[in-house]
Design an enzyme around this catalytic site. Structure first.
Site, PDB file in Angstrom:
ATOM      1  N   GLY A  48      -5.490   0.332  -2.778  1.00 24.92           N
ATOM      2  CA  GLY A  48      -6.271  -0.414  -1.666  1.00 24.92           C
ATOM      3  C   GLY A  48      -5.460   0.567  -0.699  1.00 24.92           C
ATOM      4  CD  GLU A  49      -5.682   2.144   4.531  1.00 25.83           C
ATOM      5  OE1 GLU A  49      -4.898   2.497   4.533  1.00 25.83           O
ATOM      6  OE2 GLU A  49      -6.898   3.027   3.738  1.00 25.83           O
ATOM      7  CB  SER A  50      -1.598   4.698   1.076  1.00 27.91           C
ATOM      8  OG  SER A  50      -2.784   5.383   2.437  1.00 27.91           O
ATOM      9  CB  CYS A  80      -6.077   4.894  -5.572  1.00 25.41           C
ATOM     10  SG  CYS A  80      -8.009   5.656  -4.620  1.00 25.41           S
ATOM     11  NE  ARG A 107      -5.003   8.096   3.781  1.00 23.04           N
ATOM     12  CZ  ARG A 107      -4.901   6.946   4.939  1.00 23.04           C
ATOM     13  NH1 ARG A 107      -4.097   7.128   6.116  1.00 23.04           N
ATOM     14  NH2 ARG A 107      -5.771   5.755   4.270  1.00 23.04           N
ATOM     15  CB  ILE A 134     -12.324   2.754  -4.829  1.00 23.39           C
ATOM     16  CG1 ILE A 134     -13.198   2.355  -6.820  1.00 23.39           C
ATOM     17  CG2 ILE A 134     -13.202   2.133  -3.901  1.00 23.39           C
ATOM     18  CD1 ILE A 134     -12.815   1.452  -6.867  1.00 23.39           C
ATOM     19  NE  ARG A 135     -12.787   4.371   3.013  1.00 21.62           N
ATOM     20  CZ  ARG A 135     -13.571   5.229   3.317  1.00 21.62           C
ATOM     21  NH1 ARG A 135     -14.433   6.085   2.779  1.00 21.62           N
ATOM     22  NH2 ARG A 135     -12.309   5.560   4.493  1.00 21.62           N
ATOM     23  CG  HIS A 171      -9.516   2.450  -8.691  1.00 21.82           C
ATOM     24  ND1 HIS A 171      -8.482   1.225  -8.382  1.00 21.82           N
ATOM     25  CD2 HIS A 171     -10.073   2.859  -7.669  1.00 21.82           C
ATOM     26  CE1 HIS A 171      -7.859   1.659  -6.427  1.00 21.82           C
ATOM     27  NE2 HIS A 171      -9.117   2.726  -6.856  1.00 21.82           N
ATOM     28  CD  GLU A 173      -7.173  -0.667 -11.540  1.00 18.45           C
ATOM     29  OE1 GLU A 173      -6.610   0.373 -11.759  1.00 18.45           O
ATOM     30  OE2 GLU A 173      -7.147  -0.250  -9.734  1.00 18.45           O
TER      31      GLU A 173
HETATM   32  N1  GLN Z   1      -8.357   5.165   0.762  1.00 18.23           N
HETATM   33  C1  GLN Z   1      -7.381   4.478   0.804  1.00 18.23           C
HETATM   34  C2  GLN Z   1      -6.310   5.284   1.313  1.00 18.23           C
HETATM   35  O1  GLN Z   1      -6.437   6.708   1.864  1.00 18.23           O
HETATM   36  C3  GLN Z   1      -7.112   5.120  -0.647  1.00 18.23           C
HETATM   37  C4  GLN Z   1      -8.362   4.511  -1.399  1.00 18.23           C
HETATM   38  C5  GLN Z   1      -7.510   2.996  -2.923  1.00 18.23           C
HETATM   39  O2  GLN Z   1      -7.381   3.203  -2.995  1.00 18.23           O
HETATM   40  N2  GLN Z   1      -8.852   3.132  -3.652  1.00 18.23           N
HETATM   41  O3  GLN Z   1      -4.919   4.553   0.677  1.00 18.23           O
END
Ligand code: GLN
EC number: 4.3.3.6
Length: 197
Positions: A48-50, A80, A107, A134-135, A171, A173
């Site tokens: 997700g977004e840390s 991630c 990151r 994913i990013r 990922h 999952e």
């Molecule tokens: N770019 C996200 C972050 O810096 C991590 C991306 C992800 O969890 N798929 O938190």
């Protein structure tokens, strides 16, 4: 045995579905009472977004209880953003969240153009695995001899294990391959056996 899936933001449902399909009992952790009321024997920190996750976990009073569980040796699967939450250092950034995993992570490490991609890579003990990035971050540096590097893709570390913590840049999952989650379940069983003496 209950696996607590941190469910404040990001891709938690996919972990829950995969673990449930393997017969594991999961509980979504959305507030601190969810941690207090359940006997949690393992934790999933999803992607997700840390930054958002770190902020929400602190605001919801879940940060301390989760950190204590991790420090007490409860098995953790972090993907991630979850890997970023565990890291002791974030490259070029003074932020530290749980800081229980002795690595430096970078990151959004693959740049904007390569934000998301799928690659095959080798994971120790598992073999070839299709990895969705994913990013994603990667591990720039390990900071303890006890960190096992489980996978490198193009010379970049994308999976590590340190004691009770299994952390992945990709990922597992997503898709049909359940082998990483099976490895995590094996870690949980081992930890339960150790506890039982
Ligand atoms: N770019 C996200 C972050 O810096 C991590 C991306 C992800 O969890 N798929 O938190």
């Amino acid at each position: 045995m209950k696996i607590g899936i941190v469910s404040v933001q990001g891709a938690f449902i996919e972990h829950e579905k995969m673990l449930a399909s393997l017969g594991a009992e999961c509980v979504e952790l959305r507030k601190k009472e969810d941690i207090e009321r359940n006997e949690i024997s393992a934790i999933v920190l999803p992607g997700g977004e840390s930054t958002v996750q770190g902020k929400l976990l602190r605001e919801l009073g879940m940060f301390g209880p989760i950190k204590r569980l991790i420090e007490s040796g409860v098995p953790v699967l972090a993907t991630c953003a979850g890997m970023i939450l565990l890291a002791q250092h974030i490259s070029g950034d003074g932020t530290v969240h749980f800081g229980t995993l002795p690595v430096t992570v970078r990151r959004n490490a693959y740049g904007r153009q390569l934000g998301s991609f799928v690659r095959k890579g080798n994971v120790s003990g598992i073999g070839e695995f299709e990895m969705a990035f994913i990013r994603a971050p990667f591990v720039e540096k390990t900071e303890s001899r006890d960190v096992d590097v489980l996978s490198e893709v193009d010379g970049r570390i994308v999976a590590v294990r340190f004691k009770n913590q299994l952390a992945l840049a990709f990922h597992p999952e997503i898709g049909e391959d359940t082998r990483i989650h099976e490895l995590f379940l094996a870690m949980i069983e081992q930890s339960a056996r150790r506890k039982a003496g």
